[in-house]
Write a protein that holds these residues in place. Structure first.
Motif, mmCIF file in Angstrom:
data_model
loop_
_atom_site.group_PDB
_atom_site.id
_atom_site.type_symbol
_atom_site.label_atom_id
_atom_site.label_comp_id
_atom_site.label_asym_id
_atom_site.label_seq_id
_atom_site.Cartn_x
_atom_site.Cartn_y
_atom_site.Cartn_z
ATOM 1 N N ALA A 1 -99.158 -73.467 53.060
ATOM 2 C CA ALA A 1 -98.683 -74.647 52.355
ATOM 3 C C ALA A 1 -98.065 -74.272 51.010
ATOM 4 N N ALA A 2 -98.631 -73.286 50.324
ATOM 5 C CA ALA A 2 -98.058 -72.848 49.052
ATOM 6 C C ALA A 2 -96.673 -72.229 49.259
ATOM 7 N N PHE A 3 -96.498 -71.484 50.359
ATOM 8 C CA PHE A 3 -95.187 -70.876 50.627
ATOM 9 C C PHE A 3 -94.143 -71.959 50.893
ATOM 10 N N ARG A 4 -94.502 -72.997 51.646
ATOM 11 C CA ARG A 4 -93.550 -74.081 51.907
ATOM 12 C C ARG A 4 -93.202 -74.814 50.606
ATOM 13 N N TYR A 5 -94.213 -75.051 49.760
ATOM 14 C CA TYR A 5 -93.952 -75.752 48.510
ATOM 15 C C TYR A 5 -93.114 -74.882 47.568
ATOM 16 N N ALA A 6 -93.326 -73.567 47.590
ATOM 17 C CA ALA A 6 -92.517 -72.675 46.752
ATOM 18 C C ALA A 6 -91.053 -72.698 47.191
ATOM 19 N N ILE A 7 -90.814 -72.736 48.491
ATOM 20 C CA ILE A 7 -89.434 -72.828 48.974
ATOM 21 C C ILE A 7 -88.808 -74.153 48.551
ATOM 22 N N GLU A 8 -89.578 -75.236 48.605
ATOM 23 C CA GLU A 8 -89.060 -76.538 48.176
ATOM 24 C C GLU A 8 -88.684 -76.512 46.693
ATOM 25 N N GLN B 1 -87.903 -73.846 44.987
ATOM 26 C CA GLN B 1 -86.758 -72.941 44.846
ATOM 27 C C GLN B 1 -85.451 -73.658 45.161
ATOM 28 N N GLU B 2 -85.464 -74.499 46.161
ATOM 29 C CA GLU B 2 -84.256 -75.227 46.519
ATOM 30 C C GLU B 2 -83.906 -76.280 45.486
ATOM 31 N N ARG B 3 -84.903 -76.863 44.833
ATOM 32 C CA ARG B 3 -84.658 -77.893 43.829
ATOM 33 C C ARG B 3 -84.241 -77.298 42.483
ATOM 34 N N SER B 4 -84.625 -76.060 42.232
ATOM 35 C CA SER B 4 -84.362 -75.458 40.923
ATOM 36 C C SER B 4 -82.875 -75.132 40.760
ATOM 37 N N PRO B 5 -82.314 -75.401 39.571
ATOM 38 C CA PRO B 5 -80.902 -75.030 39.347
ATOM 39 C C PRO B 5 -80.728 -73.541 39.068
ATOM 40 N N ILE B 6 -81.839 -72.851 38.808
ATOM 41 C CA ILE B 6 -81.778 -71.421 38.524
ATOM 42 C C ILE B 6 -82.288 -70.672 39.742
ATOM 43 N N SER B 7 -81.545 -69.656 40.139
ATOM 44 C CA SER B 7 -81.914 -68.882 41.323
ATOM 45 C C SER B 7 -83.040 -67.915 40.969
ATOM 46 N N ARG B 8 -84.189 -68.119 41.609
ATOM 47 C CA ARG B 8 -85.347 -67.239 41.404
ATOM 48 C C ARG B 8 -85.958 -66.941 42.765
ATOM 49 N N PRO B 9 -86.614 -65.801 42.910
ATOM 50 C CA PRO B 9 -87.235 -65.475 44.199
ATOM 51 C C PRO B 9 -88.439 -66.374 44.469
ATOM 52 N N VAL B 10 -88.823 -66.460 45.724
ATOM 53 C CA VAL B 10 -89.981 -67.291 46.106
ATOM 54 C C VAL B 10 -91.248 -66.769 45.440
ATOM 55 N N GLU B 11 -91.360 -65.458 45.264
ATOM 56 C CA GLU B 11 -92.559 -64.887 44.661
ATOM 57 C C GLU B 11 -92.780 -65.426 43.244
ATOM 58 N N TYR B 12 -91.735 -65.766 42.539
ATOM 59 C CA TYR B 12 -91.862 -66.329 41.190
ATOM 60 C C TYR B 12 -92.622 -67.656 41.237
ATOM 61 N N TYR B 13 -92.282 -68.491 42.196
ATOM 62 C CA TYR B 13 -92.932 -69.805 42.305
ATOM 63 C C TYR B 13 -94.350 -69.672 42.871
ATOM 64 N N LEU B 14 -94.543 -68.700 43.769
ATOM 65 C CA LEU B 14 -95.906 -68.467 44.264
ATOM 66 C C LEU B 14 -96.824 -68.016 43.134
ATOM 67 N N GLU B 15 -96.296 -67.194 42.261
ATOM 68 C CA GLU B 15 -97.098 -66.755 41.124
ATOM 69 C C GLU B 15 -97.420 -67.924 40.200
ATOM 70 N N ARG B 16 -96.475 -68.818 39.995
ATOM 71 C CA ARG B 16 -96.730 -69.984 39.140
ATOM 72 C C ARG B 16 -97.667 -70.986 39.821
ATOM 73 N N LEU B 17 -97.599 -71.096 41.135
ATOM 74 C CA LEU B 17 -98.499 -72.010 41.835
ATOM 75 C C LEU B 17 -99.956 -71.567 41.749
ATOM 76 N N MET B 18 -100.205 -70.315 41.453
ATOM 77 C CA MET B 18 -101.573 -69.857 41.227
ATOM 78 C C MET B 18 -102.190 -70.530 40.002
ATOM 79 N N PHE B 19 -101.328 -71.052 39.098
ATOM 80 C CA PHE B 19 -101.869 -71.779 37.935
ATOM 81 C C PHE B 19 -102.676 -73.005 38.361
#
Length: 566
Positions: free
Chosen positions: A133-140, A142-160
């Motif tokens: 579920a975290a991977f799906r939310y990270a992809i979502e 990533q698609e909404r963000s205007p800045i291109s970042r890897p999925v791992e960046y959002y997975l790391e932030r979702l650990m917060f």
């Protein structure tokens, strides 16, 4: 034959015309005896008659002509000391009666366990965020963000988001939390939302019960795991968990379904795989089980839930031991704060709307939870997503706590984990008492069920050996499972009742015994004293009425006098 009525009895109401006898004594002195006695002199003479003839022992010695003045003083000191001792003993006895006015007695040690409501069982995975579920939310994101970042960046932030469950008071990087929350407020909020819905997101990220609970058996009969009569998703202090008997459908059972053994209780097979782990909150390899009343919000700090931590890949047995505590109806005449408990009809809800939402009677754990919610909203201006909305007094302007509120929640975590309903000064704990949450309006329920739990565990191999093999020599489950058994450990529960420690006749007999020991007090003495007091109250009132009547006659006569002037 003439009868001497004065010799018939010494009681004061048997003295024939005491005024006449005193008048004869005064007439011996002269014509002054014919004058009307004053109220004070009459009181003194009647008091002397009372002391001479009262049924209480020893008081006639004070006026006896046969003893000397020194002996009379000794009797006076004796009566004074006796009266003082009587007052002290009666005050101590009364304080004891007041302090122990209620008592809890064991009424039935063999109360049938089928009459005891089966508790709710909430099972929470150690992993509070699903990796998938975290991977799906990270992809979502990533698609909404205007800045291109890897999925791992959002997975790391979702650990917060793990900080919503772990409140160890650790120092966190508030700048990273704030910047990521700003991003979520803009790109993680749906079009129909006015603020970032933390509850929606955390429910979406929590592992699904369907993937965690594999098989359910109740009373040795396989049942569907997910229904209103079995497991449902509900909020606990650990967020969304899988709760059995959430609607309290096992409140009344028959003898066959008393759930009083390991084979006839609740058996649940759980998935112990770590392949979906993303944010575990325990430092041990286990899961969380909360045993609580079905009508209450599951929270350990609200003195409701019993928290257990079974190990993974084990067959764990939880034996429940119940105590039923009820209150006698005779205590309804006392105030709730006098008896220290609430009956169901006495608990005042905030509004009719709340009563409609709660659909349950008053309970102490829910009252503490409501008090805690009020404190969190006042101090941090938000509501933790784990808290039930039904217990919130006013939802206007309330938002769910986000990452910005984590430092505030950690700051006051000690306060919300320690609840006081009464404050007593304890040397050395003054600071803790001041920092704890104070909820004086919360009292225990007069009729309640208290649960206790004991845990035992066996290797999972014993359960696997009982499984049937198919044609390929394979069992229904592999070794990557855990088994949880929940049942009543005894066929009987202990039934306690709370009632008055001393009835009125017990208090009356105790006080009467003490007074008879010290001063020989009896009902006859009470009537004698009441007769004496009533008599002089009547004489005093009669004198006042006579005086007013004489004054009016004198005033009328003065107005009718004829004055002859020269």
């Amino acid at each position: 034959m003439a009868i001497n009525t004065e010799a018939t009895s010494n009681a004061i109401w048997w003295i024939k015309n005491p005024k006449e006898s005193r008048g004869r004594r005064k007439n011996k002195k002269g014509p002054s005896g014919l004058r009307k006695q004053s109220l004070g002199s009459a009181f003194c003479l009647d008091m002397a008659d009372l002391l001479r003839n009262i049924s209480m022992q020893g008081y006639n010695k004070l006026l006896s002509p046969d003893i000397t003045l020194g002996q009379r003083m000794i009797w006076l000191l004796l009566h004074t000391a006796t009266t003082v001792s009587l007052i002290v003993v009666l005050s101590l006895t009364w304080e004891q009666f007041v302090a122990q006015s209620f008592v809890t007695n064991l009424k039935d040690p063999l109360y049938p366990v089928e009459n005891v409501p089966f508790p709710a069982v909430s099972i929470c995975s150690n992993n509070r965020i699903s990796r998938e579920a975290a991977f799906r939310y990270a992809i979502e994101l990533q698609e909404r963000s205007p800045i291109s970042r890897p999925v791992e960046y959002y997975l790391e932030r979702l650990m917060f988001l793990r900080e919503f469950y772990v409140h160890g008071g650790a120092v966190v990087d508030t700048d990273d939390f704030g910047s990521f929350q700003t991003f979520l407020d803009v790109f993680g909020t749906w079009d129909n939302e006015t603020f970032y819905d933390t509850r929606r997101v955390m429910k979406m990220l929590t592992p699904k019960c369907e993937n965690y609970v594999l098989k359910c058996t109740l009373a040795n009969v396989d049942i569907p795991c997910f229904s209103k009569a079995a497991f449902q998703e509900s909020l606990t202090q650990y967020g969304p968990c899988c709760t059995f008997n959430m609607e309290n459908r096992l409140k009344q059972r028959n003898f066959k379904n008393r759930l009083a053994s390991a084979e006839l209780g609740l058996t649940v097979v759980l998935n112990s795989s770590h392949s979906d782990h993303f944010a575990p909150i325990l430092k041990t390899d286990g899961y969380i089980v909360l045993i609580h009343s079905a009508d209450n919000y599951a929270s350990v700090t609200s003195s409701n839930a019993l928290e257990m931590f079974p190990g993974q890949r084990e067959e764990t047995s939880l034996q429940i031991h119940a105590r039923v505590v009820n209150t006698d109806d005779s205590l309804r005449s006392f105030s709730p704060f006098g008896r220290h408990c609430f009956f169901d009809h006495e608990a005042q809800t905030i509004s009719n709307e709340q009563q409609r939402l709660l659909k349950s009677t008053y309970s102490f754990p829910n009252c503490v939870t409501r008090c805690k919610i009020r404190s969190v909203i006042a101090l941090c201006r938000c509501l933790p997503f784990q808290m039930p909305l039904e217990l919130v007094e006013n939802l206007d302007g309330v938002v769910f706590c986000t990452l910005r509120h984590v430092p505030c929640i950690n700051q006051y975590q000690f306060k919300w984990c320690n609840v006081l309903t009464e404050r007593h000064i304890i040397p050395g704990l003054e600071r803790e008492i001041e920092e704890a949450l104070y909820c004086p309006q919360c009292l225990p329920s007069c009729n309640d069920v208290l649960y206790g739990v004991s845990l035992s565990a066996l290797p999972i191999d014993n359960y696997l050996a009982t499984l049937k093999l198919d044609g390929n020599n394979q069992s229904e489950f592999d070794s990557d499972i855990s088994v949880l058994r929940v049942y009543f450990g005894d066929q009987y529960a202990q039934y306690y009742i709370r009632l008055l420690n001393n009835a009125w006749f017990e208090v009356f007999s105790t006080i009467g015994n003490i007074m008879s020991i010290f001063v020989g007090f009896s009902m006859v003495a009470i009537f004698e004293i009441l007769y004496f007091l009533s008599k002089h109250i009547y004489i005093g009132c009669h004198r006042i009425v006579e005086k007013n009547h004489d004054d009016r006659k004198a005033k009328a006569l003065e107005e009718k006098q004829l004055y002859i002037c020269p």
